[in-house]
Each structure stands twice: as C-alpha cells, then as structure tokens.
Write a protein that holds these residues in place. Structure first.
Motif, short mmCIF file in Angstrom:
data_model
loop_
_atom_site.label_atom_id
_atom_site.label_comp_id
_atom_site.label_asym_id
_atom_site.label_seq_id
_atom_site.Cartn_x
_atom_site.Cartn_y
_atom_site.Cartn_z
N ARG A 233 2.70 5.86 -1.59
CA ARG A 233 3.21 4.97 -0.55
C ARG A 233 4.63 5.38 -0.18
NH1 ARG A 233 0.85 2.37 -4.70
NH2 ARG A 233 -0.88 0.96 -4.33
N ASP A 234 4.96 5.20 1.06
CA ASP A 234 6.29 5.58 1.55
C ASP A 234 7.30 4.50 1.20
OD1 ASP A 234 8.28 6.96 2.91
OD2 ASP A 234 7.93 5.80 4.73
N SER A 235 8.49 4.91 0.81
CA SER A 235 9.51 3.92 0.48
C SER A 235 10.75 4.05 1.36
CB SER A 235 9.90 4.04 -0.99
OG SER A 235 10.48 5.30 -1.21
N GLN B 197 5.88 -6.78 7.02
CA GLN B 197 6.85 -5.70 7.20
C GLN B 197 8.19 -6.07 6.57
OE1 GLN B 197 6.36 -5.57 11.57
NE2 GLN B 197 5.84 -3.42 11.32
N CYS C 175 3.19 -3.43 0.87
CA CYS C 175 3.62 -2.34 0.00
C CYS C 175 3.32 -0.98 0.62
CB CYS C 175 2.95 -2.46 -1.35
SG CYS C 175 3.43 -3.97 -2.19
N GLY C 176 2.87 -0.97 1.86
CA GLY C 176 2.66 0.31 2.52
C GLY C 176 1.38 1.01 2.12
N ARG D 292 -2.63 7.32 1.01
CA ARG D 292 -2.05 6.72 -0.17
C ARG D 292 -2.53 7.45 -1.43
NH1 ARG D 292 -3.40 4.07 -4.92
NH2 ARG D 292 -4.77 2.53 -3.99
N ARG E 265 8.03 -5.70 2.84
CA ARG E 265 8.11 -4.30 2.46
C ARG E 265 9.55 -3.81 2.45
NH1 ARG E 265 4.69 0.62 5.32
NH2 ARG E 265 5.35 2.24 3.88
N ARG F 111 7.00 5.91 10.84
CA ARG F 111 6.91 6.26 9.44
C ARG F 111 6.44 7.69 9.22
NH1 ARG F 111 8.04 2.89 5.35
NH2 ARG F 111 8.32 1.02 6.54
N ASP G 287 -5.26 5.70 6.13
CA ASP G 287 -4.14 5.20 5.32
C ASP G 287 -4.50 5.18 3.84
OD1 ASP G 287 -2.52 4.85 7.46
OD2 ASP G 287 -2.62 2.68 7.53
N GLU H 259 -0.65 0.82 6.78
CA GLU H 259 0.45 0.60 7.72
C GLU H 259 0.16 -0.61 8.62
OE1 GLU H 259 3.34 1.90 7.84
OE2 GLU H 259 2.89 3.27 6.21
N VAL I 20 -0.26 -4.30 3.49
CA VAL I 20 0.84 -3.86 4.35
C VAL I 20 2.18 -4.09 3.68
CG1 VAL I 20 2.00 -4.31 6.56
CG2 VAL I 20 -0.48 -4.21 6.47
#
Lengths: 574, 574
Positions: A569-571, A190, A97-98, A564, A193, B103, A560, A101, A95
């Motif tokens: 991964r979302d930033s 979280q 680093c995404g 990925r 992240r 997200r 997820d 989630e 989690v």
C-alpha cells in the motif's frame, strides 16, 4: 433446504481444494459483470401524455439501484444529490488504508444513467426542505460558489423518492463531532488515510517523549460492528505489512484499540464468527475493550465508562474512528416533524415503501424503515374477509382462499411458521384447534392462534443490500405502474376493498461478510450457514468484484488488489 | 493448501524482495525502464570514524535524485521536507484531468531510501530558517497537530543540501493568490480536477442565465509555457472526450482561453513547434490571446492589458490556472539576505553547486542558479597560468597544456567554439592571430581572442531534468569526497593553486517535450532536432514511463493510460 446443501457441499469442496475458490472468483467476476452490464432497453413511450415528474433524492445504494433499474420512459426523472457519483461503500474500510483507491469505488451517476435512453437529469445539490403541500423540494448547491444567491432552486415532483441515507450517530457524546473521524463518505476514508500517515510522520519527529509518541500512534476504533471491525483489521494489516518497514523507529509503539459498548464485537453475526474474530484480534494484538461506553472525547483523550463497574478511564489517542451506527439527517428530521412522524429514528413507510401519510412519496435505504402492519391490528378484518358467508365461524376451506394473501401481506406469519416448523397456516390453526373438537374457528380462537405471530417482526438492517433491493423493487413498481393500475397484482386489501397494486417489498438476505484482515474473512450466509477463513476471503473478493456498478470500477478494484499484493500500500501523504 | 502456499510464498517473495517483482515486470513491460532503474549497492563503511552529518532540504527532483544516487556510508543523512513523497511533476498536467491518478505519480521518500542500506532519516517538516553560524536548520511540522510546541526542532549539519524548489510567481499581481489555481504540487492538480468538475456541475444547475453558465465554463490559463499549454490541451481533451457526453446540456458553452504576455506560446521551443501548437489550438477552438498581460484578478473576472495598445479588458471566468514561471520561497529569500545575496531570484552557486559564500552548503534545483565564472574576469590569471615561463607571451605549445582545463572551467568557451564552428581554442587563437604575423600572443591579443566567449553563458532552465542531473552530480561528488580530497580530479584552479577536487557540473540537455493533446506531442531533441505528431506522443509515453522513480509508479502510470483509453477519465467529484 436443497440449495443449502449444494452451497455447503460447494464450500466443503473449496475448503478441501482452495484453488477452486480462485476459479469461482473468475466465474463470479465475469458472471456478475454480465449481469451488471446488461443494458437496459428503453420502452418507446408516447410523447403525447405529459410525463410524470419523479424526483430522486440521493445517489447512494438505494437511489442508484432505483435509477439503474428504472426502464419506463413515461417518467421525467430529476436526481438531486450532493455527490455526483455512486460509491461502493462496503469497500470504504479498504480505502482508509489504500488497499483500494478511492477513485476505484466511485462511478459518476451521470455515467450510470447516460446510456439508459430515458430522461434522467442530475443536479449536484443538497435538498434542504421537502414541501408536501406544493409537491416541491428545495435544494441548494453545496459548492463554495461565487454564484450569488443563485445556488438555491426548487424542483416540482409528482413522485418523490427519498434515498438520502443517514449520518453517523454520535449519541450526542460531547467532543465526538470535533475530534473523531467517521467512515460514511469517500472523503472520510481519504481523510482517515491521510491521518494515519500523519500520525506516523508526527511520531517520527524529534523532541517527543516516548509517551507522546505512544499517544500519537494509538488508534482507537469506537464500535464493534462490521465497519469498525473491518477498519481495525485493515489498519492492523497496513501497519504490519507496510508502515512497519517504512517507520522502523516507531513501529513498536503503534497500538490499535477497539471499543465496544456491548459484550462482544460483531454481535449481529453468529457466535462462532464473533469468537473467531475476538480470538484473531487477540492474536494480532488488537486490544479489545468490550462493555465500555464512550462518555467524552477531547483532542487527546477519550473517556470511557465501564458498564459493569461504572469506572471511568481516560485513554490518550492519536486518532479515533467513530463507527457506532446511524442517525437521522436533519432534513429528514424536519420532514418527519412536518408529516407528524415525530420521535422516530427514520421515516416510517408501508410495505410498499410509501412514506406513511404521504401518497406520492417513497423512502428507501437507511433513511427509512418499513412499518410492518401487525396481524393483531387487523385480526377482525382478516377474519371477516376469510368468513365470506358471514357465518361468524371459519372452516379451513373458507380460509384456503385468503391464506396466500395473508402470508404475503403479513410476512411475519411465514417467519413464525418457519420458526415453529409448520408447513402452512392450516397447521397453525389446527394446533390451536386441537384442544377443541370440530373444524370451525370463531374469532377468539382465530385470534389466539395468531396471537404470537407479530413477535417475528423485525426491522431490516441498515445495509447496502437492503437499500439496493429496495431501489430495485421500487423501480420495478414504477416500471409497471400503468399496467398494475389496471391489473393489480398485490395481495387482498384487508382493510379496504380490492387488491393492492403491487406485491409488497420482501427482503431477501443473501448473507453478510466480515473481513478480519490477514486474508481471513468470515461470512454468514442464509440459513445460518457460517464460513470462516482464507477461502471466505476469496469469496469476498469475488462477490465484491462482481457487485461493482460498472466494468470500470470492477477493473480498477481488481487491479488495486493486485497492486497491493505486488507493491504493497502507498503511504504518500496526499 | 498447496496452491495457496505457493501463491502466498510468491507474493511474500515479491514483497520481501522487491527486485523479484521488478524482474517480473521487466518481462511484461518493455523498456527504457531498465535504464532509469539502477540499483544502488551500498558500500560497507567503517563505524570507527564519526560520520559527517548531511542534511537535505526537499524531496523534489533534485533532493530525491541526490538521495537515490548517494552511496557512501560515511554520511549520516537527515532529510527534511513537508512532503513525505517524491512526485513525478511532469505528469501533473495529466493529473489535473484524471488522465493519470495523483497516487500513480508519487512514491514515498522512505520507500526510495529504505533499501539503500545507508543511514538516511526522514522528517516530515518544513525548514523555516537556516543558521549558517551554528550549522543548524530550524524546522517545523506542517501538520495541524495537537503537539503543543513540540512540532519545532533543529537539526545540525556538516553539509547542507538545499533543494527546496520554488513557488509560483505571481509577479505581485493583485488577486492572483486568492482567486487562481497554481500547478506546482500534487494537491494543486487534485484541486484543479475537482474545480473543473465543480464548474460543470455548477453550470448544470437551474436558475442560471446563459451568460452566467458561460462564465462558469470559461477556463482561463495564464502562461504559455509548456505547463500551461499542456494543461490547456489536457483540459480540452477532457471536455471533448469525456465531459461533453456527461453534460450534454452545457457542453457547447465550455471555452478555454490561454493568455500569454509574449507574442507566442512555447517561446523556449523551436519556431516550428510554436507554429504547430498555435495552429492546433486554433483548430481545437482553444482561444489564444498573446501579447496581453494580466493586471488584476477578482473572483469572477480577470483584467488584462494589451501590451501593444494598452487597452484594458475584463474577462469573466469560472476557473483560472496561473502558470507563469517560478518565484523564490520566503525561507530562501531570508537565507539569501543573511548571506548577502540580496535582490536575486535564486541562490547563486558556483559550478560545483556550492552556495557562494558558504563552504558547506550546496543548493540545487529550482531554488538555485549557477553563477558561471566569466572568462573576462579571469583573463589575466588564465594568461599567467598558461605562460609558464613568464615570458609575457604565449605560443600555442605553451597553451596546449591548459586548454582542457580552460574548456572545463569555462564551458562557455566550448559553446562559443561550437557556435563559430571551430574545432578547438587553437583555431580561435589562430583566427585572431591571423591579422598579425608570428606565433606568439600577448595578453591583449589573448583577451581580444576570447572577448566574445562570455556571451555564450546562459542560465539553466528550471526543469526537472536540470534538477535531477544536479542531484546525481552532487551525490557522485559526495560518494567520492574522500577519494577526490586526496586526488583532485577537477580542472586547474586559475585563481589559486592546485586543482579543484571535482569536475564542475555540466548539464546535458536530453530534449524537451510539449504534449499538445489529441494524442499529438512535440519534442525538441538535442541538436535542434524537432519531432511533432502522434509518434512523438508515443515517444513521450515511453520516455515518461521509463523515467518513473519506481516500478510501482511505472506500472500505475502505464495502467492509468490504458484505463483512460478503455474507460475514459473519471468525473466523480472526490
């Protein structure tokens, strides 16, 4: 040994033909799911008897496992926890680093207990005091409320189940609480992240010196245990696979350092795993600094001291994640003082998970340790129980009747035999008897035969696996409480008379994973069997997917992972 | 290893060449998505000419749309925004209740601009001052940093694009900022979600009176616009479909009230939609209180005043969401004072989105309004341009040449004609001429013919649609700046000489949705075409899926909807 051979053979097959491991993912995912979903059919309890009040503190692995397995409707259960959900904590490093989630690894506790058909109520609050005299716990809502004083309340119990877990251990190192991130709660993950993204955004601002940018992009992980190692590996992948593309101007400045006070990382694992992990980290450019202890942290620097040379150095950082093991929660500390268990790291329980000195209080998971009874403490009563005719000597026949009970009551005996490669106690007694002729043993000989057995006693590790097994064990005890009250099924009471109501808790180690990033993982399975590589990562995926608490989280976690693979991964900084 | 390699190669291909993954999703997801996605092919610009510096403030709809559509490599673009992502704000009400995850509606701005091949840099910071004298903007990082004073910096610009959006408008009502939730940012939506769960957990605590529980579970929405209505509907669904099952003891106490100062909710929509929405809310038990203004909010009560009777009443609440329209951001207010645009709600721009009084500054989206030029202001210059031979009178033939330019420069003319059901200006002139004989018009007649035209001028609504179209329009202007400098394509300059470089911005209304909960939605489409019901909800799903900014968010949003259908919404408090 047969099972291991099968295991080994299976793994060899996986190594030779990796597509098999994918098949296994599918099988395990669906199979485990079936197990997890097996709906509990409540017994129809009569309402005539007043129900016993059970209060469960905590909704982590231990508490949730207890609640999931509790089936007896003779109890009225109140659950008190500051978190209204169960979190699948082994995925917390993912989690950060995404890769997964946060919401994919949590399940509302109300949802878990809702379909059970037994009376379970949940209160979102934190227990701040346990009053054993009045069988009450005092609780307080954790919300910033506009409730006036009404957020405090007390709950009566007949049985109390303490499963509050632990907190991060800072070893009282100055500055840690103020300047470090921990990795115990979902919120921690979280926050980490967001901070990683923040560091990259900050380093991309103009007006900064190269040195300052380097400092901001220096990520320090303290603690080379499985969590710290997995986080470092995840972060490395995140930077390499995703952030480097989005922050091309600063990507070369990012650096990850792993600090470990011991000589090696992953020291609870097999040496082969440690060596593989250390080599992989070196290849990846993750800087490993072993043998150095953290002595101070301020907002920009972490001070370390070499254990060998005593040399102190200051490392500038952008973010520190502190993951060095667990400490005691204040409320547990208070409670231990109250019941006379001072100067301990965790609540001591007997082998039935009952808190020592309290008849109706159980403790499980990270907040407790089982205080295994030593054979040597009881050696005389064991001898006298075996010596039924009070002859002062034992022959093997006398002994046969109590062997099973001894092995069950004192599991260290079994471990010792295994270590010495003996079949049973008879062998052990014989070996000590060999010097002497005759078949009779007196108490001195008996004591000397068993004298080294207690060396095999070990505390259980503070893992999800132990907590979950304890929760399940305790729920089974509660489910069969009435039945076992009438027909005790446990071993002989050596100090007292009769038998114990239940079998004591016995931990069954199913193995442990250490994901190392880059689709590589290591696993140490029972029997010191070691597996390393990409197929192990696939095994990891399948085991973690199958162990999810609900079909919802299982579907989300798997999707997820897929997300990925496809999109990265979302930033976004949310 | 063969299978793995193929797998790996496939994933690598997806990651490195995202159009592949897009292709793959095309096969599985149907869609208008294709329309939304237009890959940008960068021009190869020559590096010999120094590039013009474009600074874009904001990454909302307007800014992102500008960046997505900018193709000319003759600019060096700096983007400054406190948010490093673009958020699909129309789905924010869905995020408040977990129908869609936060997200899933955000995409990192770096990701959006990365593949364009033109020079775009992003800085995560907030602009706090615009200095038009020196062509500079002053910015500050929004992070709680340990950067010393280095978080402030300035950026030079040749062209400035202001797309900073607006903030919520509290109308200076006391207590609103302190006690109400807004719904403009992703964080707002996440906070609302947590607060809803908090309220249910709080109401489930013991020791509370029935009245107190009712207060805590009273959700008040202020503002009957599309956002407020959608939020109320979402919340109702969340309570009914998910929370009622998990909180059976308090489910009957939950209540939703929608306060609206006007006489009806959704007053910008067709009356049929308003009536349908009001009826549906009544059926659903959502309490509608129209004609009442909020005069004060404290931590437990909201005070309202009936517009008709002046009666003041106090409503106890657990949570208030304030959604009454938009106000000006302080930095925009400062900037307006600086350039002499005082006492305005938003930056005034001309029809080419250029801020009035500034040559190289553009403003678009919610922070700006187009100050449409009135025909009556220019009536004499229009007349003289048309009257080429300076005869003092016009005949229709004279006029023919400038008709198109007039209609383009003053779009209200077209709207007026449409309203009067006339084909073109000739009809309009004829109708006013009918009283007189002859075919010549003098200035007085001309003025009277056009006298009511300006009544058709309207400000554009503050919607995502307007902002996105403005961004796209401006990007197209920038893309063709050099070309249009040489060959102006706009209408005749009536006040000056020659032609305008570009066509003025023209908004094309594509319709508007109002989701009403329970799989019902209303839509008002161009041409006053109204659609209400479940099929409209499906239209809503497909339009919103297709309008997503990336394939990633599209896949996530669609899978979130699926997840909600199968597993419901998550109520974990994270």
């Amino acid at each position: 040994m047969r099972t291991f051979t099968i295991f080994e053979r299976a793994f060899k097959a996986f190594r030779d033909n990796p597509s098999l491991s994918k098949l296994m993912v599918v099988c395990t995912v669906s199979g485990g799911g079936l197990l997890a979903f097996a709906e509990t059919r409540p017994f129809s309890g009569s309402d005539s008897v007043p129900k016993k009040k059970v209060v469960v503190l905590g909704t982590g692995w231990a508490g949730t496992s207890f609640l999931k397995n509790l089936k007896s409707s003779t109890f009225e259960v109140q659950v008190v926890s500051p978190r209204n959900y169960f979190a699948f904590t082994p995925l917390l490093p993912s989690v950060t680093c995404g890769t997964v989630e946060a919401r994919s690894i949590v399940e509302p506790i109300r949802n878990i207990v809702r379909k059970k058909g037994i009376n379970i109520e949940f209160k979102e609050a934190e227990c701040y005091k346990i009053d054993t005299d009045n069988n009450k716990v005092y609780c307080r809502s954790g919300q910033d409320t506009n409730l006036g004083g009404e957020e405090e309340f007390s709950v009566d119990y007949d049985y109390l189940v303490i499963a509050m877990g632990a907190r991060s251990n800072t070893f009282n190192t100055p500055g840690v609480v103020e300047n470090c991130h921990f990795l115990k709660e979902v919120e921690d993950a979280q926050r980490i992240r967001r901070t990683v993204i923040d560091c990259f955004e900050r380093a991309s601002l103009p007006n900064l010196s190269e040195e300052e940018r380097k400092r901001i992009l220096h990520f320090v992980v303290v603690g080379g245990g499985p969590t710290g190692v997995e986080f470092a590996a995840e972060l490395h992948d995140f930077v390499l696979e995703d952030l480097a593309k989005l922050y091309p101007s600063v990507k070369n400045l990012a650096k990850i350092t792993l600090l470990e006070a011991g000589d090696h990382i992953l020291n609870m694992f097999d040496k082969r795993i440690t060596a593989f992990a250390e080599e992989k980290f070196q290849r990846d450019g993750i800087h490993l600094k072993t043998g150095s202890m953290v002595i101070k942290v301020d907002d920009k620097h972490i001070s370390t001291k070499e254990r060998s040379t005593g040399e102190v150095s200051e490392i500038p950082f952008g973010m520190v994640v502190w993951s060095t093991g667990i400490g005691t929660r204040p409320v547990i500390m208070d409670f231990m003082n109250q019941i006379g268990q001072t100067n301990r790291r965790a609540l001591a329980t007997d082998e039935w998970l009952r808190v020592e000195g309290c008849n109706n209080i159980y403790a499980l998971g990270d907040c407790a340790t089982i205080n295994q009874r030593k054979v040597m403490e009881d050696i005389s009563v064991i001898f006298s129980k075996a010596d039924k005719n009070n002859s002062g000597t034992l022959n093997l026949k006398d002994f046969q009747e109590v062997i099973d009970d001894i092995c069950e009551r004192y599991p260290q005996v079994g471990l010792y035999l295994k270590k010495r490669q003996m079949r049973n106690i008879a062998d052990l007694l014989k070996s000590s008897q060999a010097e002497k002729q005759g078949t009779e043993l007196d108490i001195a000989l008996f004591t000397s035969a068993l004298s080294e057995v207690d060396s095999q006693m070990k505390n259980l590790p503070a893992t999800a696996q132990v907590a979950a097994q304890q929760g399940q064990y305790l729920a089974n005890c509660f489910n069969r409480m009435e039945e076992c009250e009438r027909n005790p099924e446990g071993p002989l009471r050596f100090r007292g008379t009769g038998r114990h109501r239940f079998h004591p808790f016995r931990y069954k180690h199913l193995g442990q994973f250490a994901p190392l990033g880059g689709e590589q993982a290591a696993a140490q399975l029972p029997g010191d069997w070691v597996s390393i590589g990409q197929s192990t990562q696939w095994l990891w995926y399948s085991v973690y997917a199958s162990k999810q608490v609900s079909w919802r989280t299982r579907a989300l976690v798997v999707s997820d992972w897929g997300r990925r693979f496809i999109f990265g991964r979302d930033s976004s900084r949310i």
